[in-house]
Design a protein around this motif. Structure first.
Motif, PDB file in Angstrom:
ATOM      1  N   ALA A   1       0.613  -0.942   0.117  1.00  0.00           N
ATOM      2  CA  ALA A   1       0.170  -0.413   0.144  1.00  0.00           C
ATOM      3  C   ALA A   1       0.984   1.142  -0.104  1.00  0.00           C
ATOM      4  CB  ALA A   1      -1.061  -0.423   1.227  1.00  0.00           C
ATOM      5  N   GLY A   2       2.302   1.246  -0.478  1.00  0.00           N
ATOM      6  CA  GLY A   2       3.013   1.871  -0.452  1.00  0.00           C
ATOM      7  C   GLY A   2       3.487   2.788   1.047  1.00  0.00           C
ATOM      8  N   MET A   3       3.838   1.805   2.544  1.00  0.00           N
ATOM      9  CA  MET A   3       4.117   2.177   3.262  1.00  0.00           C
ATOM     10  C   MET A   3       5.344   1.482   3.784  1.00  0.00           C
ATOM     11  SD  MET A   3       1.178   1.022   5.608  1.00  0.00           S
ATOM     12  CE  MET A   3       1.221   1.856   7.784  1.00  0.00           C
ATOM     13  N   ASP A   4       6.315   2.008   4.916  1.00  0.00           N
ATOM     14  CA  ASP A   4       7.661   1.873   4.467  1.00  0.00           C
ATOM     15  C   ASP A   4       7.761   0.739   5.494  1.00  0.00           C
ATOM     16  OD1 ASP A   4       9.752   1.861   6.925  1.00  0.00           O
ATOM     17  OD2 ASP A   4      10.737   2.985   5.408  1.00  0.00           O
ATOM     18  N   GLN A   5       8.668  -0.625   4.809  1.00  0.00           N
ATOM     19  CA  GLN A   5       8.226  -2.218   4.870  1.00  0.00           C
ATOM     20  C   GLN A   5       8.688  -2.205   7.065  1.00  0.00           C
ATOM     21  OE1 GLN A   5       9.389  -4.484   2.684  1.00  0.00           O
ATOM     22  NE2 GLN A   5       9.174  -7.164   3.724  1.00  0.00           N
ATOM     23  N   GLY A   6       9.379  -1.392   6.740  1.00  0.00           N
ATOM     24  CA  GLY A   6      10.804  -1.329   8.173  1.00  0.00           C
ATOM     25  C   GLY A   6       9.957  -0.637   8.784  1.00  0.00           C
ATOM     26  N   ALA A   7       9.257  -0.071   9.028  1.00  0.00           N
ATOM     27  CA  ALA A   7       8.114   1.071  10.007  1.00  0.00           C
ATOM     28  C   ALA A   7       7.423   0.009  10.596  1.00  0.00           C
ATOM     29  CB  ALA A   7       7.710   2.315   9.467  1.00  0.00           C
ATOM     30  N   VAL A   8       6.629  -0.397   9.447  1.00  0.00           N
ATOM     31  CA  VAL A   8       5.622  -1.233   9.516  1.00  0.00           C
ATOM     32  C   VAL A   8       5.920  -2.867  10.463  1.00  0.00           C
ATOM     33  CG1 VAL A   8       3.957  -2.947   9.198  1.00  0.00           C
ATOM     34  CG2 VAL A   8       4.525  -0.961   7.678  1.00  0.00           C
ATOM     35  N   PHE A   9       7.264  -2.953  10.414  1.00  0.00           N
ATOM     36  CA  PHE A   9       7.564  -4.703  11.101  1.00  0.00           C
ATOM     37  C   PHE A   9       7.005  -4.025  12.552  1.00  0.00           C
ATOM     38  CE2 PHE A   9      11.490  -6.095  13.728  1.00  0.00           C
ATOM     39  CZ  PHE A   9      10.682  -7.148  13.630  1.00  0.00           C
ATOM     40  N   THR A  10       7.607  -2.526  13.040  1.00  0.00           N
ATOM     41  CA  THR A  10       8.142  -1.778  14.117  1.00  0.00           C
ATOM     42  C   THR A  10       7.071  -1.690  15.103  1.00  0.00           C
ATOM     43  OG1 THR A  10      10.145  -1.016  13.869  1.00  0.00           O
ATOM     44  CG2 THR A  10       9.351   0.008  15.711  1.00  0.00           C
TER      45      THR A  10
ATOM     46  N   GLY B   1      11.472  -7.055  -8.383  1.00  0.00           N
ATOM     47  CA  GLY B   1      11.094  -7.354  -7.318  1.00  0.00           C
ATOM     48  C   GLY B   1      11.776  -8.371  -6.690  1.00  0.00           C
ATOM     49  N   LEU B   2      12.239  -8.759  -7.156  1.00  0.00           N
ATOM     50  CA  LEU B   2      13.684  -9.970  -6.849  1.00  0.00           C
ATOM     51  C   LEU B   2      14.668  -9.638  -5.812  1.00  0.00           C
ATOM     52  CD1 LEU B   2      13.567 -12.831  -9.050  1.00  0.00           C
ATOM     53  CD2 LEU B   2      11.614 -12.411  -7.296  1.00  0.00           C
ATOM     54  N   TYR B   3      14.702  -9.529  -4.323  1.00  0.00           N
ATOM     55  CA  TYR B   3      15.675  -9.298  -3.980  1.00  0.00           C
ATOM     56  C   TYR B   3      16.898 -10.165  -3.269  1.00  0.00           C
ATOM     57  CZ  TYR B   3      13.272  -4.941  -4.200  1.00  0.00           C
ATOM     58  OH  TYR B   3      12.571  -3.549  -4.802  1.00  0.00           O
ATOM     59  N   SER B   4      17.536  -9.872  -3.077  1.00  0.00           N
ATOM     60  CA  SER B   4      18.684 -10.341  -1.685  1.00  0.00           C
ATOM     61  C   SER B   4      18.010 -11.346  -0.417  1.00  0.00           C
ATOM     62  CB  SER B   4      19.911 -10.681  -1.916  1.00  0.00           C
ATOM     63  OG  SER B   4      20.967 -11.650  -1.162  1.00  0.00           O
ATOM     64  N   LEU B   5      18.514 -12.935  -0.771  1.00  0.00           N
ATOM     65  CA  LEU B   5      17.341 -12.957   0.339  1.00  0.00           C
ATOM     66  C   LEU B   5      18.062 -12.956   1.829  1.00  0.00           C
ATOM     67  CD1 LEU B   5      15.879 -16.527  -1.081  1.00  0.00           C
ATOM     68  CD2 LEU B   5      14.657 -13.805  -0.893  1.00  0.00           C
ATOM     69  N   ILE B   6      19.585 -12.860   1.486  1.00  0.00           N
ATOM     70  CA  ILE B   6      20.740 -12.968   3.230  1.00  0.00           C
ATOM     71  C   ILE B   6      20.540 -12.015   3.857  1.00  0.00           C
ATOM     72  CG2 ILE B   6      22.979 -13.770   3.548  1.00  0.00           C
ATOM     73  CD1 ILE B   6      23.046 -15.458   0.833  1.00  0.00           C
ATOM     74  N   PRO B   7      20.713 -11.806   4.142  1.00  0.00           N
ATOM     75  CA  PRO B   7      20.493 -10.445   5.499  1.00  0.00           C
ATOM     76  C   PRO B   7      21.946 -10.225   5.876  1.00  0.00           C
ATOM     77  CG  PRO B   7      19.319 -12.197   6.916  1.00  0.00           C
ATOM     78  CD  PRO B   7      19.651 -12.767   5.346  1.00  0.00           C
ATOM     79  N   SER B   8      21.897  -8.890   5.550  1.00  0.00           N
ATOM     80  CA  SER B   8      23.304  -7.838   5.966  1.00  0.00           C
ATOM     81  C   SER B   8      24.190  -8.719   7.390  1.00  0.00           C
ATOM     82  CB  SER B   8      23.686  -6.721   5.458  1.00  0.00           C
ATOM     83  OG  SER B   8      22.576  -5.777   6.162  1.00  0.00           O
ATOM     84  N   THR B   9      22.941  -8.460   8.712  1.00  0.00           N
ATOM     85  CA  THR B   9      23.374  -8.751  10.208  1.00  0.00           C
ATOM     86  C   THR B   9      21.939  -9.163  10.323  1.00  0.00           C
ATOM     87  OG1 THR B   9      23.609  -7.986  11.908  1.00  0.00           O
ATOM     88  CG2 THR B   9      22.305  -6.804  10.274  1.00  0.00           C
ATOM     89  N   LEU B  10      21.820 -10.453  11.457  1.00  0.00           N
ATOM     90  CA  LEU B  10      20.897 -10.754  11.472  1.00  0.00           C
ATOM     91  C   LEU B  10      20.264 -10.084  13.340  1.00  0.00           C
ATOM     92  CD1 LEU B  10      22.524 -14.534  12.550  1.00  0.00           C
ATOM     93  CD2 LEU B  10      21.519 -13.666  10.885  1.00  0.00           C
ATOM     94  N   PHE B  11      21.048  -8.902  14.109  1.00  0.00           N
ATOM     95  CA  PHE B  11      20.510  -7.923  14.958  1.00  0.00           C
ATOM     96  C   PHE B  11      20.640  -6.572  14.822  1.00  0.00           C
ATOM     97  CE2 PHE B  11      23.423 -11.622  16.583  1.00  0.00           C
ATOM     98  CZ  PHE B  11      21.514 -12.648  16.941  1.00  0.00           C
ATOM     99  N   SER B  12      19.592  -5.823  14.916  1.00  0.00           N
ATOM    100  CA  SER B  12      20.152  -4.427  14.944  1.00  0.00           C
ATOM    101  C   SER B  12      18.689  -3.483  15.834  1.00  0.00           C
ATOM    102  CB  SER B  12      19.684  -4.042  13.502  1.00  0.00           C
ATOM    103  OG  SER B  12      17.786  -4.215  13.299  1.00  0.00           O
ATOM    104  N   ALA B  13      19.003  -2.324  15.339  1.00  0.00           N
ATOM    105  CA  ALA B  13      18.013  -1.810  16.231  1.00  0.00           C
ATOM    106  C   ALA B  13      16.897  -1.473  15.966  1.00  0.00           C
ATOM    107  CB  ALA B  13      18.785   0.195  16.428  1.00  0.00           C
ATOM    108  N   PRO B  14      15.470  -1.530  16.363  1.00  0.00           N
ATOM    109  CA  PRO B  14      14.141  -1.439  15.545  1.00  0.00           C
ATOM    110  C   PRO B  14      14.208  -0.437  14.753  1.00  0.00           C
ATOM    111  CG  PRO B  14      13.995  -1.524  18.198  1.00  0.00           C
ATOM    112  CD  PRO B  14      15.487  -1.597  17.896  1.00  0.00           C
ATOM    113  N   PRO B  15      13.640  -0.370  13.643  1.00  0.00           N
ATOM    114  CA  PRO B  15      13.355   0.201  12.595  1.00  0.00           C
ATOM    115  C   PRO B  15      12.963   1.545  12.800  1.00  0.00           C
ATOM    116  CG  PRO B  15      13.032  -1.722  11.706  1.00  0.00           C
ATOM    117  CD  PRO B  15      13.084  -1.755  12.702  1.00  0.00           C
ATOM    118  N   SER B  16      12.964   2.186  13.054  1.00  0.00           N
ATOM    119  CA  SER B  16      12.246   3.626  13.589  1.00  0.00           C
ATOM    120  C   SER B  16      10.501   3.614  12.646  1.00  0.00           C
ATOM    121  CB  SER B  16      12.629   5.200  12.933  1.00  0.00           C
ATOM    122  OG  SER B  16      11.810   6.376  12.878  1.00  0.00           O
ATOM    123  N   ILE B  17       9.672   4.176  14.232  1.00  0.00           N
ATOM    124  CA  ILE B  17       8.448   4.132  13.093  1.00  0.00           C
ATOM    125  C   ILE B  17       8.065   5.658  12.053  1.00  0.00           C
ATOM    126  CG2 ILE B  17       7.664   2.356  14.364  1.00  0.00           C
ATOM    127  CD1 ILE B  17       6.338   4.352  16.027  1.00  0.00           C
ATOM    128  N   ALA B  18       8.566   6.319  12.031  1.00  0.00           N
ATOM    129  CA  ALA B  18       8.234   8.276  11.518  1.00  0.00           C
ATOM    130  C   ALA B  18       7.997   7.913  10.636  1.00  0.00           C
ATOM    131  CB  ALA B  18       9.988   8.732  11.808  1.00  0.00           C
TER     132      ALA B  18
END
Length: 458
Positions: free
Chosen positions: A55-64, A233-250
């Motif tokens: 729907a056009g929303m920021d994916q990381g922000a939606v996760f948080t 629309g095919l992105y790499s499936l391998i994350p660069s890291t396993l842990f991180s600070a929560p994405p901003s919901i701003a």
């Protein structure tokens, strides 16, 4: 000695807050139950961000936002109602948010969030006024079951689309996709694996199915079968890291738009959210409570008002954070099956959601083809309510059929509710069965017909 004393004090505190002995449980059982509930519903952390991103929303922000909504709603359930039920943005409701309100009706996600917020406020008011039972009782059981089954068909259809199992066709509108495509093949394989896990009654089967499909995708990328292509629309499936600070919901927090609040179309959107949330919540509460033996002699749930209030609080807070309707999860039954009987189970579930905040790279790297099996299997689970519809009684069965079939074919949960409501009123009123139709149904049928007329004239 000091450790034992500390443990006794902690148990005393838990006993005071959650009344463990009164509910024939203990802290250890509740912790295990809470973790089990989290495992069975954590798939929403991978599914919801991807869906709302459409729907056009920021994916990381939606996760948080998804995590925060789950935490607020589940903690409200724990401390207001003292029940072992967990909450999170609901399946089906998120599909309606994206694919009907935003992509079909053309509303922005900000307006859709406004509708969710209004629905949450109305839910709170209805809870305090004690009219929720009246609304619940106004709708015939057949339509309630049909809505659940229809949503199951709808999200299964979305899962098929996301996986490429079906695709658009000019002649037939929908046709079989390329099942030899790596993405489609992995999604089909993941669906079969998840289905096997469900049959084997493996706890957390849907989440495990997502993770297995995701890992198979990573292997496919490593061997060169799955080739990342961002333009396709095919992105790499391998994350660069396993842990991180929560994405901003701003990017999405407090961005709801109430400018359309007085329009008839907005009312229909709010009503659809309210309808599905109300019946889904009450159905889940009654079903899981019955399993746990929490209903009283009259078959009622003692703290249902507090439980509904927690659900409404979760929805309202979730809209402010930036996510679709938050509702009580039927997966709470898994924790109840492990012995969970109090709010301590819900509290532990909420703690695990907080921990999940720091694993966002994993959840956000999960592609849509890996979450498609979850949509399909959850759709199957929701379709089970179709068995409760009496199709031998045509005055009940025809409206139910129209409601459930309209949802995937019209690509709208709301239109399915409209078809079911109007057809139920018209068929029963004309065939001499008007007395069994609740007055509220007549009012809604008139409103829905006026909606079509106004939209046509407009």
């Amino acid at each position: 000695m000091t450790q034992a004393k500390s443990q006794l004090q902690n148990n005393s505190f838990l006993e005071k807050v959650f009344r463990l002995s009164e509910n024939n449980t203990n802290a250890k059982t509740e912790v295990i139950a809470g973790f089990t509930t989290f495992m069975t519903m954590a798939y929403i952390l991978a599914v919801n961000p991807g869906m709302l991103a459409a729907a056009g929303m920021d994916q990381g922000a939606v996760f948080t936002a998804t995590v925060l909504a789950a935490v607020v709603g589940t903690l409200a359930m724990a401390f207001l109602a003292n029940y072992p039920f967990a909450l999170a943005p609901g399946m089906g409701l998120n599909a309606y948010f994206v694919y009907t309100v935003c992509l079909t009706m053309g509303y922005s996600w900000q307006i859709a969030l406004g509708a969710v917020f209004v629905e949450g406020v109305i839910f709170i008011i209805l809870t305090f006024l004690n009219v929720r039972e009246a609304i619940f009782n106004a709708f015939p059981q057949t339509l309630k079951h049909a809505v659940g089954a229809g949503i199951g068909l709808f999200i299964t259809f979305i899962g098929f689309q996301n996986a490429g199992i079906v695709s658009g066709d000019a002649a037939t509108l929908v046709t079989l996709g390329d099942v030899t495509n790596v993405v489609t093949f992995l999604a089909i394989l993941g669906t079969l694996i998840t289905g096997i896990l469900v049959v084997k009654r493996v706890k957390g089967s849907i989440l495990i199915g997502i993770l297995i499909t995701y890992v198979l995708g990573i292997i496919a990328e490593l061997v060169g079968w799955y080739v990342p292509n961002p333009e396709a629309g095919l992105y790499s499936l391998i994350p660069s890291t396993l842990f991180s600070a929560p994405p901003s919901i701003a990017p999405i927090a407090f961005k709801l738009d109430l400018s359309q609040v007085f329009s008839l179309s907005f009312f229909v959107v709010v009503f659809a959210f309210l309808f599905v949330d109300l019946f889904d919540t009450l159905g889940t509460l009654i079903g899981v409570s019955s399993q746990a033996g929490m209903l009283d002699k009259e078959g009622k749930l003692p703290n249902v008002k507090q439980a509904l209030l927690a659900d409404a609080i979760g929805t309202t807070a979730g809209a402010l954070f930036g996510t679709s309707t938050t509702t009580t999860y039927v997966e709470s039954a898994s924790g109840v099956a492990e012995g969970g009987r109090t709010g301590l189970t819900a509290f532990v579930t909420a703690i695990f959601f907080v921990i999940a905040l720091f694993f966002s790279p994993i959840f956000l790297a999960v592609p849509s083809f890996a979450t498609a099996p979850a949509l399909i299997i959850v759709g199957f689970m929701m379709m089970q309510s179709v068995g409760k519809i009496d199709f031998t009684e045509a005055s009940e069965g025809i409206p139910a059929f129209l409601a459930l079939i309209a949802m995937p074919l019209a690509y709208s949960i709301a239109e399915g509710i409209v078809f079911g409501t109007v057809s139920y009123v018209v068929i029963n009123a004309i065939t001499g069965k008007a007395k069994k139709v609740h007055p509220v149904m007549y009012v809604l049928a008139i409103i829905f017909v006026l909606k079509f007329i106004i939209e046509k004239v407009g």
